[in-house]
Structures are given as structure tokens and as C-alpha cells.
Scaffold this motif. Structure first.
Motif, PDB file in Angstrom:
ATOM      1  N   ALA A   1      -4.270   0.571  -2.749  1.00  0.00           N
ATOM      2  CA  ALA A   1      -3.656  -0.622  -2.154  1.00  0.00           C
ATOM      3  C   ALA A   1      -4.201  -0.873  -0.758  1.00  0.00           C
ATOM      4  O   ALA A   1      -4.437  -2.033  -0.372  1.00  0.00           O
ATOM      5  CB  ALA A   1      -2.144  -0.464  -2.123  1.00  0.00           C
ATOM      6  N   ALA A   2      -4.418   0.190   0.002  1.00  0.00           N
ATOM      7  CA  ALA A   2      -4.978   0.034   1.348  1.00  0.00           C
ATOM      8  C   ALA A   2      -6.390  -0.542   1.277  1.00  0.00           C
ATOM      9  O   ALA A   2      -6.761  -1.427   2.067  1.00  0.00           O
ATOM     10  CB  ALA A   2      -4.979   1.378   2.069  1.00  0.00           C
ATOM     11  N   HIS A   3      -7.179  -0.051   0.337  1.00  0.00           N
ATOM     12  CA  HIS A   3      -8.542  -0.561   0.159  1.00  0.00           C
ATOM     13  C   HIS A   3      -8.518  -2.029  -0.285  1.00  0.00           C
ATOM     14  O   HIS A   3      -9.261  -2.861   0.242  1.00  0.00           O
ATOM     15  CB  HIS A   3      -9.267   0.297  -0.883  1.00  0.00           C
ATOM     16  CG  HIS A   3     -10.620  -0.220  -1.254  1.00  0.00           C
ATOM     17  ND1 HIS A   3     -11.738  -0.037  -0.456  1.00  0.00           N
ATOM     18  CD2 HIS A   3     -11.049  -0.928  -2.342  1.00  0.00           C
ATOM     19  CE1 HIS A   3     -12.780  -0.606  -1.029  1.00  0.00           C
ATOM     20  NE2 HIS A   3     -12.385  -1.153  -2.174  1.00  0.00           N
ATOM     21  N   ALA A   4      -7.651  -2.348  -1.249  1.00  0.00           N
ATOM     22  CA  ALA A   4      -7.555  -3.724  -1.743  1.00  0.00           C
ATOM     23  C   ALA A   4      -7.033  -4.657  -0.666  1.00  0.00           C
ATOM     24  O   ALA A   4      -7.476  -5.808  -0.562  1.00  0.00           O
ATOM     25  CB  ALA A   4      -6.641  -3.769  -2.970  1.00  0.00           C
ATOM     26  N   HIS A   5      -6.103  -4.172   0.133  1.00  0.00           N
ATOM     27  CA  HIS A   5      -5.551  -4.965   1.238  1.00  0.00           C
ATOM     28  C   HIS A   5      -6.661  -5.415   2.176  1.00  0.00           C
ATOM     29  O   HIS A   5      -6.715  -6.571   2.614  1.00  0.00           O
ATOM     30  CB  HIS A   5      -4.512  -4.120   1.983  1.00  0.00           C
ATOM     31  CG  HIS A   5      -3.774  -4.855   3.053  1.00  0.00           C
ATOM     32  ND1 HIS A   5      -4.304  -5.061   4.307  1.00  0.00           N
ATOM     33  CD2 HIS A   5      -2.545  -5.421   3.050  1.00  0.00           C
ATOM     34  CE1 HIS A   5      -3.429  -5.736   5.039  1.00  0.00           C
ATOM     35  NE2 HIS A   5      -2.353  -5.959   4.299  1.00  0.00           N
ATOM     36  N   LYS A   6      -7.569  -4.512   2.450  1.00  0.00           N
ATOM     37  CA  LYS A   6      -8.654  -4.791   3.382  1.00  0.00           C
ATOM     38  C   LYS A   6      -9.706  -5.727   2.777  1.00  0.00           C
ATOM     39  O   LYS A   6     -10.262  -6.592   3.459  1.00  0.00           O
ATOM     40  CB  LYS A   6      -9.312  -3.471   3.794  1.00  0.00           C
ATOM     41  CG  LYS A   6     -10.363  -3.594   4.891  1.00  0.00           C
ATOM     42  CD  LYS A   6     -11.025  -2.248   5.164  1.00  0.00           C
ATOM     43  CE  LYS A   6     -10.023  -1.191   5.600  1.00  0.00           C
ATOM     44  NZ  LYS A   6     -10.683   0.109   5.908  1.00  0.00           N
TER      45      LYS A   6
ATOM     46  N   ALA B   1       0.725 -14.223   1.837  1.00  0.00           N
ATOM     47  CA  ALA B   1       1.215 -14.272   0.458  1.00  0.00           C
ATOM     48  C   ALA B   1       0.478 -13.264  -0.409  1.00  0.00           C
ATOM     49  O   ALA B   1       1.081 -12.589  -1.264  1.00  0.00           O
ATOM     50  CB  ALA B   1       1.056 -15.682  -0.101  1.00  0.00           C
ATOM     51  N   GLU B   2      -0.841 -13.143  -0.226  1.00  0.00           N
ATOM     52  CA  GLU B   2      -1.622 -12.174  -1.005  1.00  0.00           C
ATOM     53  C   GLU B   2      -1.229 -10.745  -0.659  1.00  0.00           C
ATOM     54  O   GLU B   2      -1.143  -9.882  -1.537  1.00  0.00           O
ATOM     55  CB  GLU B   2      -3.112 -12.401  -0.766  1.00  0.00           C
ATOM     56  CG  GLU B   2      -3.642 -13.679  -1.384  1.00  0.00           C
ATOM     57  CD  GLU B   2      -5.072 -13.967  -0.993  1.00  0.00           C
ATOM     58  OE1 GLU B   2      -5.799 -14.547  -1.817  1.00  0.00           O
ATOM     59  OE2 GLU B   2      -5.474 -13.635   0.147  1.00  0.00           O
ATOM     60  N   ARG B   3      -0.976 -10.491   0.615  1.00  0.00           N
ATOM     61  CA  ARG B   3      -0.557  -9.144   1.022  1.00  0.00           C
ATOM     62  C   ARG B   3       0.791  -8.782   0.414  1.00  0.00           C
ATOM     63  O   ARG B   3       0.997  -7.668  -0.057  1.00  0.00           O
ATOM     64  CB  ARG B   3      -0.523  -9.050   2.555  1.00  0.00           C
ATOM     65  CG  ARG B   3      -1.908  -9.016   3.201  1.00  0.00           C
ATOM     66  CD  ARG B   3      -1.837  -8.759   4.690  1.00  0.00           C
ATOM     67  NE  ARG B   3      -1.400  -9.931   5.437  1.00  0.00           N
ATOM     68  CZ  ARG B   3      -2.218 -10.882   5.883  1.00  0.00           C
ATOM     69  NH1 ARG B   3      -3.515 -10.802   5.648  1.00  0.00           N
ATOM     70  NH2 ARG B   3      -1.754 -11.917   6.553  1.00  0.00           N
ATOM     71  N   LYS B   4       1.716  -9.738   0.409  1.00  0.00           N
ATOM     72  CA  LYS B   4       3.034  -9.487  -0.202  1.00  0.00           C
ATOM     73  C   LYS B   4       2.896  -9.251  -1.702  1.00  0.00           C
ATOM     74  O   LYS B   4       3.579  -8.400  -2.277  1.00  0.00           O
ATOM     75  CB  LYS B   4       3.955 -10.680   0.059  1.00  0.00           C
ATOM     76  CG  LYS B   4       4.463 -10.780   1.492  1.00  0.00           C
ATOM     77  CD  LYS B   4       5.410 -11.964   1.634  1.00  0.00           C
ATOM     78  CE  LYS B   4       5.986 -12.041   3.046  1.00  0.00           C
ATOM     79  NZ  LYS B   4       6.898 -13.202   3.202  1.00  0.00           N
ATOM     80  N   ARG B   5       2.007 -10.010  -2.323  1.00  0.00           N
ATOM     81  CA  ARG B   5       1.804  -9.872  -3.760  1.00  0.00           C
ATOM     82  C   ARG B   5       1.224  -8.494  -4.098  1.00  0.00           C
ATOM     83  O   ARG B   5       1.625  -7.860  -5.073  1.00  0.00           O
ATOM     84  CB  ARG B   5       0.883 -10.980  -4.254  1.00  0.00           C
ATOM     85  CG  ARG B   5       0.842 -11.114  -5.756  1.00  0.00           C
ATOM     86  CD  ARG B   5       0.361 -12.483  -6.183  1.00  0.00           C
ATOM     87  NE  ARG B   5      -1.001 -12.753  -5.829  1.00  0.00           N
ATOM     88  CZ  ARG B   5      -1.424 -13.763  -5.080  1.00  0.00           C
ATOM     89  NH1 ARG B   5      -0.552 -14.621  -4.575  1.00  0.00           N
ATOM     90  NH2 ARG B   5      -2.701 -13.945  -4.835  1.00  0.00           N
ATOM     91  N   LEU B   6       0.297  -8.019  -3.277  1.00  0.00           N
ATOM     92  CA  LEU B   6      -0.287  -6.705  -3.498  1.00  0.00           C
ATOM     93  C   LEU B   6       0.762  -5.603  -3.323  1.00  0.00           C
ATOM     94  O   LEU B   6       0.815  -4.649  -4.118  1.00  0.00           O
ATOM     95  CB  LEU B   6      -1.453  -6.479  -2.538  1.00  0.00           C
ATOM     96  CG  LEU B   6      -2.162  -5.135  -2.659  1.00  0.00           C
ATOM     97  CD1 LEU B   6      -2.813  -4.986  -4.034  1.00  0.00           C
ATOM     98  CD2 LEU B   6      -3.207  -4.978  -1.548  1.00  0.00           C
ATOM     99  N   THR B   7       1.591  -5.739  -2.309  1.00  0.00           N
ATOM    100  CA  THR B   7       2.660  -4.754  -2.099  1.00  0.00           C
ATOM    101  C   THR B   7       3.607  -4.726  -3.290  1.00  0.00           C
ATOM    102  O   THR B   7       3.987  -3.658  -3.786  1.00  0.00           O
ATOM    103  CB  THR B   7       3.448  -5.074  -0.813  1.00  0.00           C
ATOM    104  OG1 THR B   7       2.553  -5.029   0.302  1.00  0.00           O
ATOM    105  CG2 THR B   7       4.575  -4.082  -0.593  1.00  0.00           C
ATOM    106  N   ALA B   8       3.972  -5.907  -3.773  1.00  0.00           N
ATOM    107  CA  ALA B   8       4.848  -5.984  -4.945  1.00  0.00           C
ATOM    108  C   ALA B   8       4.181  -5.347  -6.158  1.00  0.00           C
ATOM    109  O   ALA B   8       4.827  -4.603  -6.914  1.00  0.00           O
ATOM    110  CB  ALA B   8       5.203  -7.439  -5.244  1.00  0.00           C
ATOM    111  N   ALA B   9       2.886  -5.609  -6.346  1.00  0.00           N
ATOM    112  CA  ALA B   9       2.164  -5.051  -7.496  1.00  0.00           C
ATOM    113  C   ALA B   9       2.127  -3.534  -7.433  1.00  0.00           C
ATOM    114  O   ALA B   9       2.277  -2.846  -8.457  1.00  0.00           O
ATOM    115  CB  ALA B   9       0.746  -5.618  -7.541  1.00  0.00           C
TER     116      ALA B   9
END
Length: 542
Positions: free
Chosen positions: A483-488, A495-503
Motif C-alpha cells: 500500500a505504501a508503494h502504491a500510494h507513492k 480520493a485515490e488515497r482514501k480508496r487505496l486505504t479502504a482497499a
């Protein structure tokens, strides 16, 4: 008079499309289909629950001892001319992606898997766009597509599977059934045109659990053809054998759909996921690293493929293989070393399926189509291999003995990544995505999350570091690092960051739950997060 309520107003610029797709006549047809089959579908859900319990209690499966299986004389109904050659379909084509759909219609292939299931996310907007694009294509009005449906590849329409509920439509106070919505709307708007053009309507049927469900679809076909004034037997359907239960009822499935059958199809990842779903709480069914150890060369999967092909050909039915998910790099030269290696690997895999007797299969990347077409020419170039009849001696043990290989850290990382990314894209309204050189959809997400759940439960050692085992802590760390790698590298907005956290958190929920949901798409489709993101319109009643 039945009452149909649409719980969504049309998205911006979709007002006229929604009025056309869900016209009064279309809604009446949809409601009548539900009214006639609602009780039988409720029984289907009850039967599935009972079968799951029975499978766990009796801990094994056996072939049905039916009259259909014993009688070697019957065959499926003859296939129309456009279905004699089933060499190559493009798979995972969601008609909601207009550019991809139009491109597919212009390819030198036999068919297109027009997908409302594995590769499609059923947001209200996506549903409307897909229904509209298919309607336009059938009527020769889709910009960039061939002007007549007879010059296109055949549309192999794949409605959602029985597990999917359409939360946006109420019929007499009950939420609609996803596959019935898809089937009814596709038939109402397109069936007569397709029939007149000798081009359909043709279907893929996903995730059936046994012959009783094939019989239900057959009854739906008979009723629908009568209502629409189509000759009986016009509809043809290929059943995807994606459930371990169905493998033990192949003859019975073909017989149930005899007048409407278009044979059977093998799909490796949903099939493997169903084995974990039914038997995965027992250690002898621990599935090893799928990228390293799970492929059609393994005995349990090769037995499955040979059984499907043999059974189909004995009944004069085509048998088709799965989809090659490998992708060439965007913009790559097909003559460069990397592209040649990918193409070679695809062709080697498909050649093995041809040698096993399959009559066709799917690919995703249209750039490999010329190479696959050439492969078929070199293999004899007959429309199909149905004349190849051969007996196989496959036992339940052949199908249910899982290879006792290991688990790798790389396999763990890959499964975690696919699980998180599939949910991330689904929350964005996208049903498939590209990762590490492959197209990924709900089938690969299904096996990925099931494997992680199973590995946590049995804590196998890691092949590449035997002193370490798969643990909750290791999975959480792997998910956090990914998730940290994808976040970067992926997220550009809040919105994308929130979606990644939810995923990430939803994936961990799937990995850790005591009793995992049978289908990841049901889990997501019913989830308040997904429904909130794609349910912003006002209630409207029709």
C-alpha cells in the motif's frame, strides 16, 4: 401489474439512454421474467447452501449416476454456422469501455466475450453504457464499429453470475437478480436483430454449480424465446466450468441445455478458488504458490481439462479453454526480444490446449491475435476438433488431489497485491486492471484472496526462507508495504488515497474472516463503501 422501481436517476448525459434502455416495455419484460422465476432462483440459493454443508460433511464428491450419463447416444442440437468455428475470442471485454469494445469488434477473431461478470464493474453508469453500446453495435450505429453485425465477431454475452444482486432495481419490493437484469435487457433490445442476422443471441454462463442451475437457465431460455417470438433453440450458451461441483456433472449440464448448448469452457482461477471455497478448511487442499506450481500441466487441472474436452466431444459439443492473460507492453515493438518471449509463452500454452483437443480459447491482448490465428492454421485449420473422440479414465481422486508444493514470499506478495488492487479499482468502478504484465480480473482476485486466507489458516513455511511461516503479522506487513508503494506511485488525489486505504483494510478483512464470502464480487457489490461511491442519484419511480 407489477411495480418496478429504479433506485437511481440517470447520471449526467445519460437521461435519454436510461429512458431507452429501461423503457416501459423493457421494464415490463424484466418484471415478468422475475415473477416467473423468482421462486426457482430462491430455491437455487437454498440448494447452494445445502450443498456447501453437505460437501463439508461428506468431504468428497463423486460423479452423478444419472440416466443422461449412462445413455451414450444423445448429442446436443446442431450448431448454427457462425458457431462452427470457436477458435478465438477476446476475453474480459466490458462494453462499458467504448474504445475497447469498438476495437474488439474490428479484430480478426471468431467471438468477443462481452462481459458483465469477471472483467466488468456493475455500477449504474457502466450498466447503462454497456447496454447502450451493445444495442448500437447490433443495429450498426456504434461509431467506429462495423455497420452490420454479420461482419463483426459474434457477441458472446456474459451476464453476471447468480451470486450478484442488482441493488438499483426493486421488483414488487424485492431487489432484482443481477443475471436476470442483464439477460432480460440484452434479449429485449437485441435478440430479434441478432437472430435475423444469424448471429445470436449467444451467451457465456458463469459460475454454475451443477446441472440443476443449467436446467434453470434452459427454462429461462424457453420462456424468453416464447415471449419474444423466437424459434425454440435460437439461444445458444456455453457454460463456464468454474466450480468444482460442476466438474462432476458435465454430461448432465450438457443434457440440461441440450437444445441450447454451445459446449463447455475451462477457467482455471475461478475453478481453483471454488476448490478452496468448498474444501479449503482442510489442510490436504492447501493450494501452493499459484504462479510457480498451479497450471494446466498439473495433474488435477490437466484431468479437469481432458474430462471437459472428452465429455463435450462425445456429445458433439465444442470445448474451449481459458484466457491467456499475458500482455505486451503498451507501444512495444512486436519484434523486440521481450515481446517475442511473451508471444512465445502464450503460443506454447495454447498449443498444449490444442493438443488436448480444445476447439478454441480466449486471449486478452488483441496484438497477439495474428500469432494465435497462425498457430491454428499450423494445427490443421479445421473449424473445430469435435471429431476427435477419446475416452478418459478420470477419477474423483484425479480431480481432488492437490499438488503438495510450497509457498513463496513472492507468491504471497503477488496475491496480496492483486487482492488490494482489484478492490481499489472496483471502488473506482473499473472491473479489470493491468499488473506485472497481465490483465487481472475478479477470477484472479478470487484465487488471490482465498489463497492468503488459506495460508494464514495453515501457516505453511516459506520455500525461500524455511525458518519463516505465513502469519498474520507477515501478511499485514506485506499489505502495508504494498500500500505504501502504491500510494507513492498510483495515488494522485485525496480520493485515490482514501480508496487505496479502504482497499487495504477490506483485503485484510477478507484474509482474516472466519468464514470467507464465497465470491469477492458479492462482498464488494453488497458493501456500503462501494454502494455509497456509486449511488449519488435521487430515487426515481417508474
Amino acid at each position: 401489474m407489477s411495480k418496478v422501481v429504479l433506485l437511481q436517476s440517470p447520471p449526467p448525459k445519460f437521461e435519454e439512454i436510461q429512458k431507452t434502455i429501461f423503457s416501459d416495455a423493457a421494464l415490463e419484460f424484466l418484471s415478468q421474467l422475475h415473477i416467473n422465476f423468482d421462486d426457482k432462483i430462491e430455491q437455487l440459493y437454498k440448494d447452494r447452501l445445502q450443498r456447501t454443508v453437505a460437501t463439508k460433511v461428506f468431504s468428497t464428491l463423486d460423479f452423478k449416476k444419472s440416466s443422461e450419463r449412462k445413455d451414450k447416444s444423445w448429442k446436443i442440437a446442431p450448431l448454427p454456422s457462425r458457431l462452427q468455428n470457436r477458435h478465438l475470442d477476446l476475453g474480459d471485454v466490458s462494453a462499458s469501455n467504448t474504445a475497447h469494445f469498438v476495437s474488439s469488434l474490428n479484430q480478426d477473431i471468431q467471438g468477443i466475450q462481452v462481459d458483465f461478470d469477471d472483467g466488468h464493474c456493475p455500477t449504474w453508469k457502466n450498466q447503462l453504457q454497456a447496454f447502450q453500446n451493445i444495442r448500437l453495435a447490433v443495429n450498426g450505429k456504434l461509431q467506429g464499429a462495423p455497420l452490420t453485425i454479420t461482419t463483426c465477431p459474434v457477441l458472446m454475452l456474459r451476464p453476471r453470475a447468480w451470486n450478484m444482486i442488482e441493488h438499483n432495481i426493486l421488483i414488487n419490493g424485492k431487489e432484482a437478480i443481477g443475471p436476470l437484469v442483464d439477460f432480460a435487457i440484452l434479449m429485449f433490445h437485441n435478440a430479434k436483430k441478432l437472430h435475423e442476422a444469424n448471429s445470436g443471441p449467444y451467451f457465456y454462463l458463469s459460475k454454475l454449480e451443477g446441472a440443476s442451475e443449467a436446467q434453470l437457465w434452459n427454462n429461462i431460455f424457453v420462456w424468453t424465446q416464447k415471449q419474444l417470438g423466437l424459434p425454440q433453440g435460437t439461444i445458444k450458451a456455453c457454460v463456464l466450468i468454474e466450480n468444482i461441483i460442476s466438474t462432476f456433472e458435465l454430461d448432465e449440464i450438457l443434457y440440461a441445455l441440450k437444445e441450447h448448448s454451445l459446449g463447455l469452457n475451462c477457467g482455471i482461477w475461478d475453478y481453483c478458488a471454488s476448490i478452496i471455497s468448498k474444501f479449503g478448511d482442510r489442510e490436504e487442499f492447501l493450494l501452493p504458490d499459484r504462479n510457480k506450481y498451479v497450471n494446466m500441466d498439473r495433474h488435477f487441472l490437466n484431468s479437469y481439462l481432458r474430462l471437459v474436452v472428452s465429455t463435450c466431444h462425445a456429445r458433439d459439443a465444442p470445448a474451449t479453454g481459458g484466457m491467456a492473460a499475458a500482455m505486451l507492453k503498451p507501444g512495444s515493438d512486436l519484434t523486440d526480444k521481450e515481446s517475442k518471449t511473451i508471444i512465445k509463452k502464450i503460443l506454447e500454452g495454447k498449443m498444449k490446449e490444442i493438443e488436448c483437443g480444445v476447439d478454441g480459447f480466449m486471449v486478452y491482448d488483441a496484438r497477439v491475435v495474428p500469432h494465435v490465428n497462425e498457430l491454428w492454421k499450423k494445427s490443421g485449420a479445421t473449424p473445430n476438433q469435435i471429431s476427435r473422440k477419446f475416452e478418459v479414465n478420470i477419477s474423483p481422486q484425479d480431480l481432488l488431489t492437490i499438488p503438495q508444493d510450497g509457498v513463496t514470499l513472492q507468491g504471497l506478495k503477488h496475491n496480496v497485491a492483486i487482492s488490494i488492487m482489484f478492490i481499489y479499482y472496483w471502488l473506482a468502478g473499473i472491473g479489470h486492471f493491468f499488473y506485472s504484465g497481465n490483465v487481472e480480473d475478479s477470477a484472479t482476485a478470487e484465487i488471490s484472496r482465498y489463497q492468503i486466507w488459506q495460508w494464514i489458516r495453515f501457516s505453511p513455511p516459506l520455500e525461500d526462507d524455511p525458518d519463516k511461516r505465513v502469519t498474520v503479522k507477515l501478511v499485514e506487513k506485506t499489505a502495508s508495504n504494498f500500500a505504501a508503494h502504491a500510494h507513492k506511485n498510483l495515488c494522485r488525489s485525496n480520493a485515490e488515497r482514501k480508496r487505496l486505504t479502504a482497499a487495504r483494510y477490506m483485503s485484510m478483512e477478507l484474509f482474516l474472516t472466519r468464514n470467507p464470502p464465497e465470491f469477492i464480487t458479492s462482498y464488494l457489490n453488497d458493501n456500503h463503501k462501494f454502494r455509497t461511491l456509486h449511488n449519488k442519484a435521487l430515487l426515481s419511480s417508474l
